[in-house]
Motif scaffolding. Sequence first.
Motif, PDB file in Angstrom:
ATOM      1  N   LYS B   2      46.219  28.067  36.365  1.00  0.00           N
ATOM      2  CA  LYS B   2      45.643  27.404  37.544  1.00  0.00           C
ATOM      3  C   LYS B   2      46.719  27.216  38.628  1.00  0.00           C
ATOM      4  CE  LYS B   2      44.096  24.049  34.831  1.00  0.00           C
ATOM      5  NZ  LYS B   2      43.448  22.811  34.376  1.00  0.00           N
ATOM      6  N   ALA B  42      46.965  35.632  42.345  1.00  0.00           N
ATOM      7  CA  ALA B  42      46.330  36.443  41.298  1.00  0.00           C
ATOM      8  C   ALA B  42      47.374  37.328  40.611  1.00  0.00           C
ATOM      9  CB  ALA B  42      45.214  37.288  41.906  1.00  0.00           C
ATOM     10  N   SER B  43      48.305  37.859  41.413  1.00  0.00           N
ATOM     11  CA  SER B  43      49.327  38.733  40.826  1.00  0.00           C
ATOM     12  C   SER B  43      50.277  37.954  39.916  1.00  0.00           C
ATOM     13  CB  SER B  43      50.129  39.439  41.920  1.00  0.00           C
ATOM     14  OG  SER B  43      51.015  38.521  42.539  1.00  0.00           O
ATOM     15  N   GLY B  45      49.197  35.718  37.928  1.00  0.00           N
ATOM     16  CA  GLY B  45      48.430  35.415  36.721  1.00  0.00           C
ATOM     17  C   GLY B  45      47.456  34.265  36.875  1.00  0.00           C
ATOM     18  N   ALA B  46      47.293  33.778  38.098  1.00  0.00           N
ATOM     19  CA  ALA B  46      46.342  32.673  38.299  1.00  0.00           C
ATOM     20  C   ALA B  46      44.910  33.173  38.093  1.00  0.00           C
ATOM     21  CB  ALA B  46      46.488  32.109  39.704  1.00  0.00           C
ATOM     22  N   LYS B  47      44.099  32.313  37.517  1.00  0.00           N
ATOM     23  CA  LYS B  47      42.668  32.636  37.350  1.00  0.00           C
ATOM     24  C   LYS B  47      41.799  31.615  38.082  1.00  0.00           C
ATOM     25  CE  LYS B  47      43.097  36.227  34.709  1.00  0.00           C
ATOM     26  NZ  LYS B  47      42.958  37.500  35.393  1.00  0.00           N
ATOM     27  N   GLU B  48      42.340  30.404  38.256  1.00  0.00           N
ATOM     28  CA  GLU B  48      41.597  29.346  38.959  1.00  0.00           C
ATOM     29  C   GLU B  48      42.478  28.796  40.074  1.00  0.00           C
ATOM     30  OE1 GLU B  48      40.066  26.127  36.547  1.00  0.00           O
ATOM     31  OE2 GLU B  48      39.874  27.509  34.858  1.00  0.00           O
ATOM     32  N   SER B  68      35.724  35.986  43.586  1.00  0.00           N
ATOM     33  CA  SER B  68      35.566  37.156  42.706  1.00  0.00           C
ATOM     34  C   SER B  68      36.299  38.380  43.263  1.00  0.00           C
ATOM     35  CB  SER B  68      34.080  37.465  42.502  1.00  0.00           C
ATOM     36  OG  SER B  68      33.467  37.655  43.744  1.00  0.00           O
ATOM     37  N   TRP B  70      39.137  38.554  44.298  1.00  0.00           N
ATOM     38  CA  TRP B  70      40.524  38.570  43.802  1.00  0.00           C
ATOM     39  C   TRP B  70      40.586  38.347  42.284  1.00  0.00           C
ATOM     40  CZ3 TRP B  70      38.977  35.582  48.104  1.00  0.00           C
ATOM     41  CH2 TRP B  70      39.367  36.097  49.332  1.00  0.00           C
ATOM     42  N   GLY B  71      39.433  38.311  41.649  1.00  0.00           N
ATOM     43  CA  GLY B  71      39.394  38.028  40.220  1.00  0.00           C
ATOM     44  C   GLY B  71      39.720  36.570  39.925  1.00  0.00           C
ATOM     45  N   LEU B  72      39.383  35.691  40.868  1.00  0.00           N
ATOM     46  CA  LEU B  72      39.721  34.267  40.728  1.00  0.00           C
ATOM     47  C   LEU B  72      38.448  33.424  40.707  1.00  0.00           C
ATOM     48  CD1 LEU B  72      42.501  34.141  43.470  1.00  0.00           C
ATOM     49  CD2 LEU B  72      42.909  34.019  41.008  1.00  0.00           C
ATOM     50  N   ARG B  73      38.588  32.222  40.172  1.00  0.00           N
ATOM     51  CA  ARG B  73      37.548  31.199  40.393  1.00  0.00           C
ATOM     52  C   ARG B  73      38.140  30.218  41.395  1.00  0.00           C
ATOM     53  NH1 ARG B  73      36.734  31.195  34.973  1.00  0.00           N
ATOM     54  NH2 ARG B  73      37.823  29.223  34.667  1.00  0.00           N
TER      55      ARG B  73
END
Lengths: 108, 285
Positions: B2, B42-43, B45-48, B68, B70-73
């Motif tokens: 996060k 995102a690069s 490793g963040a997901k949220e 979405s 960026w593949g993030l929430r």
Amino acid sequence: MKIENESDTLRISELRDLDEDRVLELSRGIRRALRPDVRAIELDLSQVRSIDSDGADMLVAIHDGVNRMGFMPAWRVVNPVPGVRQFLELVRLHRLFEILPARNATAA
Amino acid sequence: MKAILICPGYRPAVPQLLETGPLAAAPLLGETLLAYWLVHLASLGAKEVTILACDRPGAIRQLAGTGSRWGLRIKVVGEMHELTPAEARAKHGGGEGWLPAPHDAVRADCLPGMESHPLFESYAAWFAGIQAWQDRAITPDRTGIREISPGIRVGWQSRIPADAVLVAPCWIGEKVSLGGGVTIGPNAVIENRAVVGSGAEIVRSIVGPDTFVGDLTEISDSLATGDTLVNWQDGSSLQVSDEFLLCPLRRPSRDATEWFRRVAQALTGSSPALLPADRAVAPHA
């Protein structure tokens, strides 16, 4: 509006607007004051708060009118407010009128 | 993992950048500061990502969407004032699974990895930051921008006539239309969907998106957006009244959600809300 000869320079100051009436008056005044030894015409635009394409058109008309009379002086615009300077640069009039930040800069 | 991303609020040195939206949403080489930061997080490793926005959070929410892309929430939280990273950690942090400091809470007032180039200290800083970012702006998620010769980058569907003079470094965004005989560069950026008329010269300047620059004009040392010209060296600005010289090609729409939010705040007395949000957090301005 004040027009005065100083040495080989014709200085025009206390210009407030560049509307049609003012430019006609300016044109006539310059014609009356022009002497053969005038090498430069300096327009002090410090009191002109804004300018648009009509104002720029009139500056060009004055420039061309004087040149058509056979005079080919150097033209300077002195101390324009930033917005006026930006506009003159946008329409490339800084190629026709050297823009000087302050009147005493002519000595430099 | 996060992370918290703090959007910059009001910056007195660059009022013109705030005219069209919050600073994090200001156009920057075809993207926004917010997008570059989300790619960066995102690069790592963040997901949220929790985005804190004190200026026009509705616009930030619209820009970020669900994340979405960026593949993030993503969660956008409106704040009454701009928090420091420490305040943000204290208020929104806690628990496990955070990116290591300092990436766990970052303030987006520079581009990622360019802390030596704060963007909002002056227009000159903004201009310098964008110039420095040109080499890094083509992030892995972007397609369509190509380098046609060293230092000259052009976006897809842009029209460049054969007699245009392009001087590196320069950036021509997507769907840009250049007229014949134009000179672009050095150090020039033409943002997406701008139209530059024949014979115009753009040097050491940025032309904003959806901006029309008239034939034979010269823009140097300036930021031209819509009908406004800002000299980035001295900060002076000019609103051009002649549309054939400089004008917006699209009028910015008002953010109705944001307007209703401010009215609601005014009615409940929760903030000095009928002022723009940026003014509300900077009463001295």
